[in-house]
Design an enzyme around this catalytic site. Sequence first.
Site, short mmCIF file in Angstrom:
data_model
loop_
_atom_site.label_atom_id
_atom_site.label_comp_id
_atom_site.label_asym_id
_atom_site.label_seq_id
_atom_site.Cartn_x
_atom_site.Cartn_y
_atom_site.Cartn_z
N HIS A 19 58.37 -30.00 -89.37
CA HIS A 19 56.84 -30.88 -90.23
C HIS A 19 57.34 -32.23 -91.19
CE1 HIS A 19 53.24 -30.89 -87.90
NE2 HIS A 19 52.08 -30.41 -89.12
N ASN A 66 47.36 -32.18 -92.56
CA ASN A 66 45.84 -32.39 -92.42
C ASN A 66 44.91 -33.57 -92.36
OD1 ASN A 66 47.15 -30.59 -90.55
ND2 ASN A 66 45.58 -29.28 -90.91
#
EC number: 3.1.1.29
Length: 193
Positions: A19, A66
């Site tokens: 990620h 996020n």
Amino acid sequence: MWLIAGLGNPGSQYRNNRHNIGFMAVDAVYQSFSFSPWSKKFQAEISNGFINNEKVFLIKPQTFMNLSGQAIGEALRFYKLDLKNLIIIYDELDLSPGRVRIKIGGGNNGHNGIKSIDAHCGTDYCRIRIGIGHPGSKELVHQHVLGNFTKFDQEWLSPLLDALAKNIALLIKGDKSLFMNEVSQTIKNKNLL
């Protein structure tokens, strides 16, 4: 003026996660050109320098994936930059490991960092998607993206990041096709994938 943002999660425990390939790519650009030391601003680590006589800001949001749009939105507004001068580099589940795709605008494909940027900034920016592969089932996605790159991945990862960094000037000049050709050719010539 340009803003190049790499997406990832802050903290040493995430440093080598799939990620975090966006952070890794921005670090490769940082090392390939002359940039100022990293500083903290806009809930992010930021550096500035020049690529082909163009002022460029590198940014790594420290908000966690996020909420990436918060930091990037702050920087865009502060520097009064248009979305056409924003490049986001991030991981893409739906591309095979090491594959690269570039596009302007589009959907978020379920990527929470991109959802956040779209919400805070809009959608018409340049996206460099770097494939990390899909684990096969939805239940394994979280573990996969937060997992570290494997030994096999290391064989293509460093050369790919190096090729992205060395050719980013082509993208800044507006030559997306040549950028993609050069990056793809580097990978092909090294028989990495």
